[in-house]
Design a protein around this motif. Sequence first.
Motif, mmCIF file in Angstrom:
data_model
loop_
_atom_site.group_PDB
_atom_site.id
_atom_site.type_symbol
_atom_site.label_atom_id
_atom_site.label_comp_id
_atom_site.label_asym_id
_atom_site.label_seq_id
_atom_site.Cartn_x
_atom_site.Cartn_y
_atom_site.Cartn_z
ATOM 1 N N ARG B 145 0.163 9.577 6.218
ATOM 2 C CA ARG B 145 0.917 10.716 6.738
ATOM 3 C C ARG B 145 2.109 10.267 7.572
ATOM 4 N NH1 ARG B 145 -1.841 15.681 6.891
ATOM 5 N NH2 ARG B 145 0.020 16.484 7.924
ATOM 6 N N ARG B 146 1.979 9.133 8.272
ATOM 7 C CA ARG B 146 3.098 8.691 9.107
ATOM 8 C C ARG B 146 3.713 7.379 8.633
ATOM 9 N NH1 ARG B 146 1.179 5.972 14.767
ATOM 10 N NH2 ARG B 146 3.410 5.554 14.834
ATOM 11 N N LEU B 147 2.944 6.567 7.904
ATOM 12 C CA LEU B 147 3.472 5.276 7.458
ATOM 13 C C LEU B 147 4.014 5.398 6.035
ATOM 14 C CD1 LEU B 147 0.664 2.949 8.863
ATOM 15 C CD2 LEU B 147 2.781 3.677 9.972
ATOM 16 N N ASP B 148 4.748 4.403 5.597
ATOM 17 C CA ASP B 148 5.355 4.409 4.260
ATOM 18 C C ASP B 148 4.245 4.458 3.203
ATOM 19 O OD1 ASP B 148 7.064 4.249 2.173
ATOM 20 O OD2 ASP B 148 7.863 2.264 2.654
ATOM 21 N N ARG B 149 4.147 5.589 2.513
ATOM 22 C CA ARG B 149 2.933 5.884 1.754
ATOM 23 C C ARG B 149 2.605 4.876 0.655
ATOM 24 N NH1 ARG B 149 2.933 11.560 -0.097
ATOM 25 N NH2 ARG B 149 1.659 10.906 -1.838
ATOM 26 N N GLU B 150 3.597 4.405 -0.078
ATOM 27 C CA GLU B 150 3.251 3.541 -1.219
ATOM 28 C C GLU B 150 2.694 2.186 -0.794
ATOM 29 O OE1 GLU B 150 6.001 3.468 -4.402
ATOM 30 O OE2 GLU B 150 6.121 5.655 -4.507
ATOM 31 N N PRO B 151 3.416 1.420 0.044
ATOM 32 C CA PRO B 151 2.842 0.112 0.416
ATOM 33 C C PRO B 151 1.543 0.233 1.197
ATOM 34 C CG PRO B 151 4.887 0.531 1.639
ATOM 35 C CD PRO B 151 4.774 1.596 0.596
ATOM 36 N N ILE B 152 1.478 1.218 2.098
ATOM 37 C CA ILE B 152 0.265 1.314 2.924
ATOM 38 C C ILE B 152 -0.930 1.772 2.076
ATOM 39 C CG2 ILE B 152 0.339 3.693 3.832
ATOM 40 C CD1 ILE B 152 -0.361 0.522 5.850
ATOM 41 N N ARG B 153 -0.679 2.642 1.088
ATOM 42 C CA ARG B 153 -1.778 3.058 0.202
ATOM 43 C C ARG B 153 -2.268 1.885 -0.634
ATOM 44 N NH1 ARG B 153 -3.549 8.218 -0.549
ATOM 45 N NH2 ARG B 153 -2.297 9.820 0.449
ATOM 46 N N LEU B 154 -1.330 1.084 -1.134
ATOM 47 C CA LEU B 154 -1.745 -0.052 -1.965
ATOM 48 C C LEU B 154 -2.561 -1.054 -1.151
ATOM 49 C CD1 LEU B 154 1.442 -0.612 -4.167
ATOM 50 C CD2 LEU B 154 -0.795 0.236 -4.894
#
Lengths: 80, 556
Positions: B145-154
């Motif tokens: 929700r607050r961090l850069d979604r793609e790298p943090i999700r990976l």
Amino acid sequence: MTDSSVAAVHKKTRLRLLFTAVHLVLYFSFTLNWTGWGSGLSSRLGSSEITGSLLMFVLLVLIFISLETLFMVLSRWGRS
Amino acid sequence: MNLSTLGRQLSAAMVLLFPGLGFAAGALDDVGGEQALNPTAIGMFLLFVAFTLYVTWWASKATTSSSTFYNAGGQISGAQNGMAIAGDFMSAASFLGITGLMYAGGFDGLILSLGAFGAWPVLMFLFARRVRNLGSFTFIDVISRRLDREPIRLVTAFSTIVIVIMYLIAQMVGAGKLIQLLFGLPYVVALLLVSGLVLAYVAFGGMLATTWVQIIKAGLLLFGVTLIAILLLADSGFSFSSLLGKAVDAHPKGEAILGAGVIFDDPVQILTIQVSMLFGTVGLPHILMRLFTVPDMRQAKLSAYYASLFIGYFYIALLVLGFGSIAYVAGAPEFFDAGGRLIGGSNMAAIHVATAVGGDILTGFMSAVCFATILAVVAGLTLSGAAAISHDVYAEVLKKGKPEPKTELRLTRASVLLIGLTAVLLGIAFEEENIAFIATIPMVVSASVTFPILFLSLFWSGFTTRGAIAGAVVGLVSSVVLIVLGPQVWVSVLGHAEALFPYDYPALFTMPASVLVMIWMSKADRSARGVTDRNNYAELLVESEFGEAGPEVARA
């Protein structure tokens, strides 16, 4: 964001961190059983076979649950 | 009882303790034979299977979308979810492993009970409400929700899959060995049985069926330990002190078992166990996922509260069972083989004490409960792994948060099948391996990666994506390296005389390292993304406390 909403969130955050800190201090105090400072805990209580160490275990479990209950009550009280 | 034997028992108990962890293969190498085919246990287990398959059939009719599949439509009540969390956590591992360790060393075994229980208040104080308010299906929804979604999700999906796979290997090997012991069934048959049933529960019934399987199992386990504890106390005139007296008389260490020091003598080792267990448990993805099955934040908090009540009660009952196992098993020749070894090893002490006070029927019942427990835990893990693949990677990264719903649901079911097959194959591959270290990895990685990212996302405004990724890499790498250099791999697997790192559970060191790197890299981050991450915090903070009305409150 209004000052009141920020203040409300900060108050809740302080409550969360306070309860967590108290819990962690109590939780890690169990390590005393394995140190010289906690040697008295291995003594029996009166004439029973129950030691201070065993009593500490049960009390910690009950205190943790009591802390959670208090946290729930305070949270609800804060909302109302 | 020499130190190496105690070390093996500790290792066995530790890998047994956590949800998803059954017997480690190495932990069962030195056992005194196995149980004969147990028709009572098999009959009771078949009853459980029939009932839970009926529940799955019922749940499958309601599982028509990704939402109902991942979080049961968010319609589980706080009390039900608390029971399900308890069912997910109070594993056969806890029942058998802690009782077995107490059988070996008395009071020292309780460090595992307190370690496991201590996580639940922290989950409630810090995460229950905020995670529920910010996420949809997995904890990764919260941090993205607050961090850069793609790298943090990976990154976090990768750590989730590592945790789930490692748990599953330990679980499947443990399941095979445990069922071999309890039911007399062949190892591969046991694996296929566990995998087949779990696939049925999860693929068709999703989170709804998994939840009810866990609730039923928790109820059975609580009933079983309560009954054994009552029977033990009844035989001692309902005096716990009298039961302790019998245990002291039966144990070779005598009164020493009532205090600390029989198994552990190093306070730092105790701290390593406590840190790994508390912060590792709080960061487990399949436990966090359960917070999304309830309708609102209040029910999420109640879930954690009820889970604490059930789990706290369970560990106090185990206190009676642990000392009861010494009192009623240690001196009873019927539980030992011709070589003087406890049949099934010390981890069977819990089953033997059930036999001692309740005969074959209670033995069969508790054996069936242990099998049911494995099914419930593997189901939760499988669901969590499938959500990481189909929701976090496919739907949110590859499809940018706009997947085709039917395709996502099909992919989820395919992921469940893939995880199930992988679990069976890895279970067969690792049958003869010492997997104690594999069981260690999930808790340490969870404490060193998942917990710090989630905590700093929710409680520190300066946290950035760059800091999160750098800290996660340090946490993951340092955890694996120190486990390899520690006694479980360096000595037990690689055969060196002494470990280069003295502790089995390095989270006491890897978690602070991970947090420090996260803070340092976040503070040093001058990127545009870093500014966005920091600016996102204020709105996220208000929404985390006030729910969907949060942004409106903030704008008012």
